[in-house]
Design an enzyme around this catalytic site. Structure first.
Site, PDB file in Angstrom:
ATOM      1  N   LYS A 137       0.801  -1.228   0.000  1.00 59.06           N
ATOM      2  CA  LYS A 137       0.000   0.000   0.000  1.00 59.06           C
ATOM      3  C   LYS A 137       0.833   1.276   0.000  1.00 59.06           C
ATOM      4  CE  LYS A 137      -4.313  -1.686   0.517  1.00 59.06           C
ATOM      5  NZ  LYS A 137      -5.486  -1.326  -0.296  1.00 59.06           N
ATOM      6  N   SER A 174      -9.041  -0.303   6.971  1.00 59.55           N
ATOM      7  CA  SER A 174      -8.951  -1.179   8.143  1.00 59.55           C
ATOM      8  C   SER A 174      -7.518  -1.342   8.624  1.00 59.55           C
ATOM      9  CB  SER A 174      -9.546  -2.553   7.831  1.00 59.55           C
ATOM     10  OG  SER A 174      -8.808  -3.188   6.802  1.00 59.55           O
TER      11      SER A 174
END
Length: 275
Positions: free
Chosen positions: A19, A40
């Site tokens: 990410k 999350s």
């Protein structure tokens, strides 16, 4: 079993996931001083770290059932402000929009921006660098398997691979309890996970649905999507720890479960080199 199985070690990236690629690309291109996102954990950590590096303020909306280790990393290690919400996609998106609106009302329209974890094209482009590196590191791969949540990773990877080496199979992997991409491919239209319903799976990082930007890419460029059970995810995650001596999270184990499944090789018997 494939003749060769290659694992791209994105768990060794800063924040422990791929990410950071999309986050650093998106934050560096953003003109806002305040960056808001909902996640999350992995995208949350990545945005927080990118903002820390680029001297911006990060405000992260996280579901209240996010793993404590990820909440602590976002807040304590990377210094972002964390706001907790109910564990549904709708609650995440609503609170994120509310935070952006509040900052804009107070600071000005241009001061705040939301960077969506998987639908922002800057994020998708950043994740696509994995496809570029895969071909540089292993030019003879026959197939690439990616775990799918919201589809940002596989969209970026598929966009690059199908443009440069279209014969490579791009395969998606999902938990059977969060099968938005699988159902979308089956029905030929965007199908999201059940609304306002918490999804319970060990693979907490891939519980999102495809969205308006990722679905068309998945529909056009992803060759197939397989689903795996909770037991298969657990077994695959353990398998990597035992055999490769690498600690991965269950979201990664979803892809490994497909890569080592009988179903995948029965359907694609000619595949030899899998990433």
């Amino acid at each position: 079993t494939p003749k060769q199985l290659f694992m791209k070690a994105e768990h060794e990236q800063k924040v422990g996931a791929f990410k950071i690629r999309g986050a650093i690309n998106a934050v560096s291109l953003s003109k806002a001083d305040f960056v808001v996102t909902q996640s999350s954990g992995n995208h949350a950590q990545a945005i927080a770290q990118a903002c820390k590096v680029l001297s911006k303020t990060a405000i992260i909306v996280m579901p209240e059932d996010s793993p404590a280790v990820k909440i602590n990393a976002v807040r304590d290690t990377y210094g972002a402000e964390v706001k907790l919400c109910k564990p549904t996609q709708e609650a995440r998106e609503a609170m994120s929009a509310e935070v952006v609106a509040g900052i804009r009302a107070e600071k000005g329209e241009e001061k705040a921006e939301e960077i969506h974890p998987n639908q922002d094209l800057r994020v998708i482009n950043g994740q696509g660098t994995i496809g570029l590196e895969l071909l540089e590191q292993q030019p003879d791969i026959d197939a690439v398997i990616c775990s799918i949540g919201g589809g940002g990773l596989i969209s970026g990877v598929a966009t690059y691979l199908k443009a440069v080496k279209p014969e490579v199979k791009v395969i998606g992997a999902e938990p059977e309890r969060a099968r938005s991409a699988y159902m979308s491919k089956q029905e030929g239209k965007l199908v999201k996970n059940p609304p306002n319903t918490p999804i319970v799976t060990i693979a907490d990082s891939v519980k999102s649905s495809l969205g308006a930007n990722s679905y068309p890419i998945v529909e056009k460029l992803v060759d197939d999507v397989f689903i795996v059970t909770e037991d298969e995810i657990e077994d695959a995650t353990r398998f990597v720890m035992e055999r490769a001596k690498q600690v991965i999270e269950p979201g990664c184990g979803v892809a490994v479960a497909v890569a080592t499944s009988k179903a995948f090789y029965e359907k694609y018997p000619d595949v030899k080199n899998v990433a």
